[in-house]
Design a protein around this motif. Structure first.
Motif, PDB file in Angstrom:
ATOM      1  N   PHE A  11      55.586 -37.358  11.307  1.00 47.14           N
ATOM      2  CA  PHE A  11      55.335 -36.790  12.488  1.00 47.14           C
ATOM      3  C   PHE A  11      54.070 -35.588  12.146  1.00 47.14           C
ATOM      4  CE2 PHE A  11      59.713 -37.323  13.943  1.00 47.14           C
ATOM      5  CZ  PHE A  11      59.366 -37.973  15.096  1.00 47.14           C
ATOM      6  N   ILE A  12      54.021 -35.311  10.996  1.00 46.05           N
ATOM      7  CA  ILE A  12      52.904 -34.284  10.594  1.00 46.05           C
ATOM      8  C   ILE A  12      51.622 -35.157  10.627  1.00 46.05           C
ATOM      9  CG2 ILE A  12      51.831 -32.793   8.851  1.00 46.05           C
ATOM     10  CD1 ILE A  12      54.887 -32.173   7.894  1.00 46.05           C
ATOM     11  N   ALA A  13      51.709 -36.144   9.883  1.00 40.94           N
ATOM     12  CA  ALA A  13      50.606 -37.182   9.721  1.00 40.94           C
ATOM     13  C   ALA A  13      50.053 -37.604  11.180  1.00 40.94           C
ATOM     14  CB  ALA A  13      50.877 -38.138   8.811  1.00 40.94           C
ATOM     15  N   MET A  14      51.167 -37.690  12.100  1.00 47.52           N
ATOM     16  CA  MET A  14      50.730 -38.479  13.437  1.00 47.52           C
ATOM     17  C   MET A  14      49.785 -37.465  14.121  1.00 47.52           C
ATOM     18  SD  MET A  14      51.264 -40.826  15.463  1.00 47.52           S
ATOM     19  CE  MET A  14      52.572 -41.609  14.918  1.00 47.52           C
ATOM     20  N   THR A  15      49.680 -36.099  13.817  1.00 44.52           N
ATOM     21  CA  THR A  15      48.728 -35.096  14.553  1.00 44.52           C
ATOM     22  C   THR A  15      47.457 -36.100  14.273  1.00 44.52           C
ATOM     23  OG1 THR A  15      50.316 -33.270  14.212  1.00 44.52           O
ATOM     24  CG2 THR A  15      47.762 -32.854  14.438  1.00 44.52           C
ATOM     25  N   LYS A  19      38.709 -36.175   5.509  1.00 40.19           N
ATOM     26  CA  LYS A  19      38.307 -35.197   4.317  1.00 40.19           C
ATOM     27  C   LYS A  19      39.408 -34.174   4.764  1.00 40.19           C
ATOM     28  CE  LYS A  19      33.294 -35.327   3.801  1.00 40.19           C
ATOM     29  NZ  LYS A  19      31.942 -34.615   3.766  1.00 40.19           N
ATOM     30  N   GLN A  20      39.599 -33.788   5.974  1.00 42.30           N
ATOM     31  CA  GLN A  20      40.593 -32.802   6.369  1.00 42.30           C
ATOM     32  C   GLN A  20      42.230 -33.111   6.084  1.00 42.30           C
ATOM     33  OE1 GLN A  20      39.277 -31.831  10.434  1.00 42.30           O
ATOM     34  NE2 GLN A  20      37.765 -30.494   9.783  1.00 42.30           N
ATOM     35  N   SER A  21      42.375 -34.346   6.599  1.00 41.90           N
ATOM     36  CA  SER A  21      43.629 -34.826   6.512  1.00 41.90           C
ATOM     37  C   SER A  21      44.198 -35.047   4.915  1.00 41.90           C
ATOM     38  CB  SER A  21      43.793 -36.402   7.018  1.00 41.90           C
ATOM     39  OG  SER A  21      42.923 -37.289   6.115  1.00 41.90           O
ATOM     40  N   PHE A  22      42.964 -35.351   3.979  1.00 42.17           N
ATOM     41  CA  PHE A  22      43.346 -35.577   2.470  1.00 42.17           C
ATOM     42  C   PHE A  22      43.521 -34.125   1.750  1.00 42.17           C
ATOM     43  CE2 PHE A  22      42.080 -35.917  -1.954  1.00 42.17           C
ATOM     44  CZ  PHE A  22      42.888 -37.097  -2.481  1.00 42.17           C
ATOM     45  N   VAL A  23      42.886 -33.298   2.322  1.00 45.94           N
ATOM     46  CA  VAL A  23      43.147 -31.959   1.776  1.00 45.94           C
ATOM     47  C   VAL A  23      44.351 -31.333   2.286  1.00 45.94           C
ATOM     48  CG1 VAL A  23      42.241 -29.428   2.026  1.00 45.94           C
ATOM     49  CG2 VAL A  23      40.776 -31.119   1.792  1.00 45.94           C
ATOM     50  N   VAL A  24      44.780 -31.516   3.555  1.00 41.05           N
ATOM     51  CA  VAL A  24      46.240 -31.266   4.010  1.00 41.05           C
ATOM     52  C   VAL A  24      47.372 -31.922   3.255  1.00 41.05           C
ATOM     53  CG1 VAL A  24      47.647 -31.211   5.960  1.00 41.05           C
ATOM     54  CG2 VAL A  24      45.329 -30.592   6.273  1.00 41.05           C
ATOM     55  N   SER A  27      47.460 -42.569   8.016  1.00 36.43           N
ATOM     56  CA  SER A  27      47.410 -42.449   9.297  1.00 36.43           C
ATOM     57  C   SER A  27      46.337 -42.183  10.115  1.00 36.43           C
ATOM     58  CB  SER A  27      48.116 -41.020   9.353  1.00 36.43           C
ATOM     59  OG  SER A  27      49.600 -41.106   8.902  1.00 36.43           O
ATOM     60  N   VAL A  28      44.986 -41.616   9.607  1.00 33.97           N
ATOM     61  CA  VAL A  28      43.821 -41.532   9.861  1.00 33.97           C
ATOM     62  C   VAL A  28      43.215 -43.084  10.169  1.00 33.97           C
ATOM     63  CG1 VAL A  28      41.241 -40.906   9.615  1.00 33.97           C
ATOM     64  CG2 VAL A  28      43.115 -39.296   9.046  1.00 33.97           C
ATOM     65  N   PHE A  31      42.681 -29.849  20.887  1.00 32.63           N
ATOM     66  CA  PHE A  31      43.585 -31.229  21.128  1.00 32.63           C
ATOM     67  C   PHE A  31      44.394 -31.330  19.778  1.00 32.63           C
ATOM     68  CE2 PHE A  31      44.729 -35.457  20.637  1.00 32.63           C
ATOM     69  CZ  PHE A  31      45.526 -35.878  21.625  1.00 32.63           C
ATOM     70  N   PHE A  32      43.717 -30.967  18.442  1.00 33.81           N
ATOM     71  CA  PHE A  32      44.521 -31.019  17.431  1.00 33.81           C
ATOM     72  C   PHE A  32      45.556 -29.743  17.216  1.00 33.81           C
ATOM     73  CE2 PHE A  32      45.275 -29.553  12.992  1.00 33.81           C
ATOM     74  CZ  PHE A  32      45.198 -30.882  12.501  1.00 33.81           C
ATOM     75  N   LEU A  33      45.443 -28.890  17.815  1.00 34.10           N
ATOM     76  CA  LEU A  33      46.355 -27.740  17.559  1.00 34.10           C
ATOM     77  C   LEU A  33      47.532 -28.092  18.672  1.00 34.10           C
ATOM     78  CD1 LEU A  33      43.938 -24.439  17.736  1.00 34.10           C
ATOM     79  CD2 LEU A  33      45.550 -25.525  15.675  1.00 34.10           C
ATOM     80  N   LEU A  34      47.157 -28.452  19.874  1.00 35.34           N
ATOM     81  CA  LEU A  34      48.249 -29.050  20.623  1.00 35.34           C
ATOM     82  C   LEU A  34      49.028 -30.124  20.215  1.00 35.34           C
ATOM     83  CD1 LEU A  34      46.417 -29.108  24.210  1.00 35.34           C
ATOM     84  CD2 LEU A  34      48.355 -27.978  23.644  1.00 35.34           C
ATOM     85  N   THR A  35      48.413 -31.084  19.536  1.00 33.15           N
ATOM     86  CA  THR A  35      49.151 -32.084  18.927  1.00 33.15           C
ATOM     87  C   THR A  35      50.002 -31.842  17.946  1.00 33.15           C
ATOM     88  OG1 THR A  35      47.444 -33.661  19.549  1.00 33.15           O
ATOM     89  CG2 THR A  35      48.960 -34.581  18.082  1.00 33.15           C
TER      90      THR A  35
END
Length: 419
Positions: A60-64, A90-95, A136-137, A220-224
């Motif tokens: 669910f987190i990665a689904m964002t 880049k951002q997804s890997f850091v998270v 996920s990306v 959209f990222f924050l909403l998702t």
């Protein structure tokens, strides 16, 4: 022969192929869980259920990131798209790295909190988290570009590798520890990365995004992200709370109940994967979008009714076939749990529909009722039956409010069109 000839004469669309693939993946995941439940027994299965729940939370987190990538893969093209996807990777890997390190660092505390037999399963799981975010990306690009064949392969690769590796270690080498299950999950992330669309990444040079697009992506990222958080709460808090409040044997029984009852949600997820890019594309073209919503709500309503009636009519037979006699105590609750997940699945379609249209009120509504469900279970948990009843109350209220919001929005839209 005549049936085969008919199937050959009718070309299967990419969307239909993806739906068939998702059904196969869900079937494989169910088989994986069912075999674990039978082989491990209720007490050991409770540990496995915690890991499986962690996997769902992670998804669910990665689904964002996946949904953000999918949406803007429809809207962006050329160098702008490449720049966007590179940034998201880049951002997804850091998270993923930060989240994985957090799980590893607090492995001992997680062991105590969820009453598991070891902390090593959390350490191994944490090592795989960054891979899951990259995966996920990658899936988001396939989803947005409607490359459903490649999208299907990534899901099948993850499912099949987890099934074969985990069960191979358990059945061939007679290893039944929770660490083995974690190893199977970790290696499945590696297989789920293929096929990897590396051509979309350009680490050397990137075209800057317009401020308007950057603001739209961030919003959209924050909403998702907020909505996926509500998904985590609604979909997984009950298992984790039951594991905390009840003995391992009862928690294992409840895990089997949740696994069977959630089949509605997993089927609904398949339609969500198709809904988002379709709605974004229709909106981009200035066309009406409600028809797509009605189609998928209708599908889920019919499937939900069939599943609830089946669970009500043959609860003991279903549990005996899927898990065995050890889990029969859950038979009276099966249809009730199916009602709760059905209400959630239908309301979920509405929420994702409005999320695709950048409308945030249904997301907030889901968040409120996710917290309500969690609060009700924390307050009322004298028995497993009471836990299920609390979920039914919260999910029925959620669906009623979502339907009310849709009617309200539809009324406003009609008034605007009349002017």
């Amino acid at each position: 022969m005549q049936i085969l000839a008919t199937l050959k004469s009718k070309k299967i669309s990419p969307e239909q192929l993806f739906m068939l693939s998702v059904l196969a993946v869900n079937g494989g995941n169910y088989l994986y869980n069912l075999i674990l439940g039978r082989v491990l027994g209720p007490t050991a299965f409770a540990d496995a259920a915690v890991l499986i729940t962690f996997l769902l939370v992670l998804s669910f987190i990665a689904m964002t990131f996946q949904l953000v990538t999918a949406k803007f893969s429809v809207l962006f093209e050329g160098n702008v798209f490449t720049s966007f996807v590179t940034r998201v990777y880049k951002q997804s890997f850091v998270v993923g790295v930060l989240l994985g390190l957090g799980i590893i660092a607090f492995a001992e505390q997680l062991q105590v909190l969820f009453n598991t037999s070891s902390k090593s399963m959390f350490v191994i799981f944490g090592c795989g988290v960054p891979l899951y975010f990259l995966m996920s990306v990658n899936r988001g690009t396939f989803q947005g570009k409607k490359l459903f064949k490649s999208l299907s392969i990534t899901y099948q690769g993850e499912m099949l590798s987890r099934l074969l590796i985990t069960l191979g270690l358990i059945l061939v080498f007679d290893l039944k520890s929770s660490a083995v299950i974690a190893i199977g999950i970790l290696l499945s992330f590696v297989f789920g990365l293929f096929p990897f669309k590396s051509s979309d990444i350009n680490l050397k040079s990137a075209v800057g995004l317009d401020k308007k697009y950057s603001k739209q992506i961030k919003r959209f990222f924050l909403l998702t992200a907020f909505y996926e958080l509500t998904q985590i709460i609604i979909n997984n808090s009950d298992i984790l709370l039951v594991k905390h409040y009840f003995e391992s044997y009862e928690a294992g029984l409840y895990a089997s109940l949740a696994l069977i009852g959630r089949i509605v949600y997993f089927i609904a997820w398949m339609f969500v994967m198709l809904l988002l890019p379709a709605v974004v594309q229709l909106k981009k073209e200035g066309r009406e979008t409600a028809t797509v919503l009605f189609k998928y709500v209708g599908y889920i309503a019919v499937i939900s009714t069939i599943i609830v009636v089946t669970c009500l009519s043959f609860p003991e037979l279903i549990i005996q076939i899927l898990f065995g006699n050890e889990y029969l105590a859950m038979a009276p609750l099966l249809w009730k749990y199916a009602i709760a997940t059905s209400m959630f699945a239908i309301s979920n379609i509405f929420a994702y529909y409005y999320l695709s249209l950048d409308k945030y009120v249904p997301v907030i509504i889901s968040g409120i009722f996710g917290m309500l469900q969690m609060a009700l279970v924390i307050i009322f948990h004298e028995s497993l039956e009471q836990v299920v009843h609390m979920q039914i109350i919260a999910m029925i209220l959620l669906l009623v409010i979502q339907l009310g919001f849709f009617k309200h929005e539809n009324r406003i839209r009609k008034k605007v069109n009349l002017k």
